[in-house]
Design a protein around this motif. Sequence first.
Motif, PDB file in Angstrom:
ATOM      1  N   ASP A   2       0.827  -1.207   0.000  1.00  0.00           N
ATOM      2  CA  ASP A   2       0.000   0.000   0.000  1.00  0.00           C
ATOM      3  C   ASP A   2       0.866   1.263   0.000  1.00  0.00           C
ATOM      4  O   ASP A   2       0.679   2.168  -0.815  1.00  0.00           O
ATOM      5  CB  ASP A   2      -0.919  -0.014   1.231  1.00  0.00           C
ATOM      6  CG  ASP A   2      -1.659   1.279   1.419  1.00  0.00           C
ATOM      7  OD1 ASP A   2      -1.412   1.963   2.428  1.00  0.00           O
ATOM      8  OD2 ASP A   2      -2.486   1.621   0.548  1.00  0.00           O
ATOM      9  N   ALA A   3       1.838   1.325   0.890  1.00  0.00           N
ATOM     10  CA  ALA A   3       2.670   2.525   1.015  1.00  0.00           C
ATOM     11  C   ALA A   3       3.423   2.813  -0.283  1.00  0.00           C
ATOM     12  O   ALA A   3       3.515   3.961  -0.718  1.00  0.00           O
ATOM     13  CB  ALA A   3       3.647   2.373   2.177  1.00  0.00           C
ATOM     14  N   LYS A   4       3.930   1.777  -0.894  1.00  0.00           N
ATOM     15  CA  LYS A   4       4.743   1.973  -2.096  1.00  0.00           C
ATOM     16  C   LYS A   4       3.954   1.825  -3.393  1.00  0.00           C
ATOM     17  O   LYS A   4       4.519   1.970  -4.470  1.00  0.00           O
ATOM     18  CB  LYS A   4       5.905   0.967  -2.108  1.00  0.00           C
ATOM     19  CG  LYS A   4       6.891   1.180  -0.988  1.00  0.00           C
ATOM     20  CD  LYS A   4       8.087   0.262  -1.123  1.00  0.00           C
ATOM     21  CE  LYS A   4       9.101   0.573  -0.028  1.00  0.00           C
ATOM     22  NZ  LYS A   4      10.109  -0.492   0.106  1.00  0.00           N
ATOM     23  N   TYR A  38      -3.175  -4.072 -12.982  1.00  0.00           N
ATOM     24  CA  TYR A  38      -1.956  -4.907 -13.034  1.00  0.00           C
ATOM     25  C   TYR A  38      -1.547  -5.288 -14.463  1.00  0.00           C
ATOM     26  O   TYR A  38      -0.952  -6.353 -14.677  1.00  0.00           O
ATOM     27  CB  TYR A  38      -2.093  -6.146 -12.121  1.00  0.00           C
ATOM     28  CG  TYR A  38      -3.258  -7.076 -12.458  1.00  0.00           C
ATOM     29  CD1 TYR A  38      -4.517  -6.888 -11.896  1.00  0.00           C
ATOM     30  CD2 TYR A  38      -3.092  -8.147 -13.337  1.00  0.00           C
ATOM     31  CE1 TYR A  38      -5.566  -7.722 -12.210  1.00  0.00           C
ATOM     32  CE2 TYR A  38      -4.151  -8.995 -13.654  1.00  0.00           C
ATOM     33  CZ  TYR A  38      -5.383  -8.762 -13.090  1.00  0.00           C
ATOM     34  OH  TYR A  38      -6.427  -9.588 -13.390  1.00  0.00           O
ATOM     35  N   GLY A  39      -1.842  -4.402 -15.410  1.00  0.00           N
ATOM     36  CA  GLY A  39      -1.521  -4.699 -16.814  1.00  0.00           C
ATOM     37  C   GLY A  39      -0.064  -5.052 -17.040  1.00  0.00           C
ATOM     38  O   GLY A  39       0.269  -5.975 -17.779  1.00  0.00           O
ATOM     39  N   TRP A  51      -0.163   5.248 -11.243  1.00  0.00           N
ATOM     40  CA  TRP A  51      -1.251   4.824 -10.368  1.00  0.00           C
ATOM     41  C   TRP A  51      -0.885   5.267  -8.956  1.00  0.00           C
ATOM     42  O   TRP A  51      -0.195   4.545  -8.228  1.00  0.00           O
ATOM     43  CB  TRP A  51      -1.437   3.300 -10.455  1.00  0.00           C
ATOM     44  CG  TRP A  51      -2.564   2.760  -9.625  1.00  0.00           C
ATOM     45  CD1 TRP A  51      -2.467   2.035  -8.471  1.00  0.00           C
ATOM     46  CD2 TRP A  51      -3.967   2.907  -9.880  1.00  0.00           C
ATOM     47  NE1 TRP A  51      -3.719   1.717  -8.000  1.00  0.00           N
ATOM     48  CE2 TRP A  51      -4.659   2.232  -8.839  1.00  0.00           C
ATOM     49  CE3 TRP A  51      -4.718   3.525 -10.874  1.00  0.00           C
ATOM     50  CZ2 TRP A  51      -6.050   2.165  -8.774  1.00  0.00           C
ATOM     51  CZ3 TRP A  51      -6.099   3.443 -10.815  1.00  0.00           C
ATOM     52  CH2 TRP A  51      -6.760   2.783  -9.770  1.00  0.00           C
ATOM     53  N   ASP A  52      -1.311   6.465  -8.592  1.00  0.00           N
ATOM     54  CA  ASP A  52      -1.028   6.999  -7.268  1.00  0.00           C
ATOM     55  C   ASP A  52      -2.371   7.409  -6.690  1.00  0.00           C
ATOM     56  O   ASP A  52      -2.862   8.504  -6.942  1.00  0.00           O
ATOM     57  CB  ASP A  52      -0.078   8.201  -7.364  1.00  0.00           C
ATOM     58  CG  ASP A  52       0.246   8.802  -6.003  1.00  0.00           C
ATOM     59  OD1 ASP A  52       0.814   9.917  -5.972  1.00  0.00           O
ATOM     60  OD2 ASP A  52      -0.069   8.172  -4.964  1.00  0.00           O
ATOM     61  N   MET A 112      -6.429   0.881  -2.782  1.00  0.00           N
ATOM     62  CA  MET A 112      -6.171  -0.163  -3.790  1.00  0.00           C
ATOM     63  C   MET A 112      -4.873   0.153  -4.535  1.00  0.00           C
ATOM     64  O   MET A 112      -4.764  -0.041  -5.745  1.00  0.00           O
ATOM     65  CB  MET A 112      -7.340  -0.277  -4.779  1.00  0.00           C
ATOM     66  CG  MET A 112      -8.586  -0.856  -4.158  1.00  0.00           C
ATOM     67  SD  MET A 112      -8.286  -2.580  -3.616  1.00  0.00           S
ATOM     68  CE  MET A 112      -9.920  -3.049  -3.092  1.00  0.00           C
ATOM     69  N   ARG A 113      -3.885   0.625  -3.785  1.00  0.00           N
ATOM     70  CA  ARG A 113      -2.673   1.147  -4.411  1.00  0.00           C
ATOM     71  C   ARG A 113      -1.832   0.052  -5.041  1.00  0.00           C
ATOM     72  O   ARG A 113      -1.107   0.305  -6.005  1.00  0.00           O
ATOM     73  CB  ARG A 113      -1.881   1.939  -3.357  1.00  0.00           C
ATOM     74  CG  ARG A 113      -2.616   3.224  -2.926  1.00  0.00           C
ATOM     75  CD  ARG A 113      -1.940   3.916  -1.766  1.00  0.00           C
ATOM     76  NE  ARG A 113      -0.549   4.236  -2.022  1.00  0.00           N
ATOM     77  CZ  ARG A 113      -0.125   5.253  -2.756  1.00  0.00           C
ATOM     78  NH1 ARG A 113      -0.983   6.068  -3.331  1.00  0.00           N
ATOM     79  NH2 ARG A 113       1.167   5.460  -2.911  1.00  0.00           N
ATOM     80  N   GLY A 114      -1.931  -1.159  -4.503  1.00  0.00           N
ATOM     81  CA  GLY A 114      -1.124  -2.254  -5.035  1.00  0.00           C
ATOM     82  C   GLY A 114      -1.690  -2.878  -6.303  1.00  0.00           C
ATOM     83  O   GLY A 114      -1.081  -3.789  -6.873  1.00  0.00           O
TER      84      GLY A 114
END
Lengths: 380, 86
Positions: A21-23, A148-149, A188-189, A193-195
């Motif tokens: 999530d953080a990264k 996740y393309g 994607w920032d 759902m950051r991952g």
Amino acid sequence: MIDLGRRIARDMAAPFADEVDAKARFPAEGLGALRKERLLGALVPTEVGGLGRSLDDVAALCDVLGQHCAATAMIFAMHQIQVACLVRHGMGTPALRDYLGDIAEQQLLIASVTSEVGVGGNTRTSVSALLRQGGRYSLTKDATTVSYGEYADDLLITTRRAPDAPPSDQVLVLARKGDFQLEKKGEWDTLGMRGTCSPAMYVTASGSEEQVLPVPFADISGQTMVPVSHILWSSLWLGIATNAVARAAAFTRTEARKKPGTMPPTAMRLAELSNTLQLLRASVHDVANEAGQLMSSGNTHALSSMSFALRMNNLKISSSQLALQIVQQALLICGIHGYKNNTPYSLGRHLRDACSAALMVGNDRIYNTNASLLLVVKDE
Amino acid sequence: MLDDIRAILREHGRLAIDQLGNDTDLYLAGLTSHASVNVMLALESRFDIEFPDHMLRRSVFESISSMHAAIEEIKQSETTQVTVAS
């Protein structure tokens, strides 16, 4: 299999969830574990080498994964939605049947390319069109988001059947690794759902004409893609809510142990929360069960009815709203300990991930569709 | 009845209906899900019927012929009910 899912979620997804999530990085550990246990082929029929599991089983996996890492759960869910479409509408085509075998054997990850610049969230409209020549197809598509393309092996793409076809006359097409290019058009920032790593992508693809699913996308969408999407997403949102309640419960018990004999003020709120969670769980299981039975019995008649569409839409809307509501209430219980990151009761990631639910697809759009359906559906 | 159905498709389905045959796939001709709801409403109003839920499927509204057959079926079952009642 659910125990296996729980182990994967706890051991291979949970420890990395905060960092994912953080990264805003791809949850490689969780996906690696899912692959190792052959779970990417969970819905693939055993006759072509898959695990031949039911929609209910996969929904339960999305729930347990969602409890520990929503990004892992969402990637798993999105992949299974594509597999479901191939299983239910592609087994009759030799090339697609063989491909399903490849998914099971090689644990291939499929990404969906349904969104497009210029159509908003209306997945039943396409601007791009399929070109065909000499037994091969080609297409280009300006997709607003491809989850996740960059990490997927293959793509399932919606497009217009032909350059002269109306916008709603669509087909679903498989593009295999090596036959497509993705040009990243942004980063994607996001809030949550950051991952899932879902930036906009310009897609160029080609393949054998056999990779064009023979069923109109309208039917694939109504009978499979939409119901499976709503059920698997609702299951993972249920997972997020479940873990939020677990944290609120753990917090309340910690408070209670400090002063045995007294009722911590949060206990009453927890009682309310337990009730709401049960409502959400019952709704998700009830609808998932109904859809799963209709799908496994091949009841195309019922699956293509407007009343079925209404119920699938209602599930998505209510789950998205209830899941967020539950996380917010859990936060009220945990207070500062939930508000801070890196505590055993942290709820920031849960809250931010749950915020995505009402937006994918926008609930107002779905309400509008339901309003239209309710003008004619009598819900007998 | 076929002319009435065509008129409704022209107005509410937004289709260039004159070029389409009775069995032409209307979805391939551009009929959208949203427009088909308007068509259903107009048909219910024009023929004074209600489509039962089990008939609210894509295949029923796929062509002029399929709509015609559906309306006939509903009207016949309504006649049967009236006969039974009296």
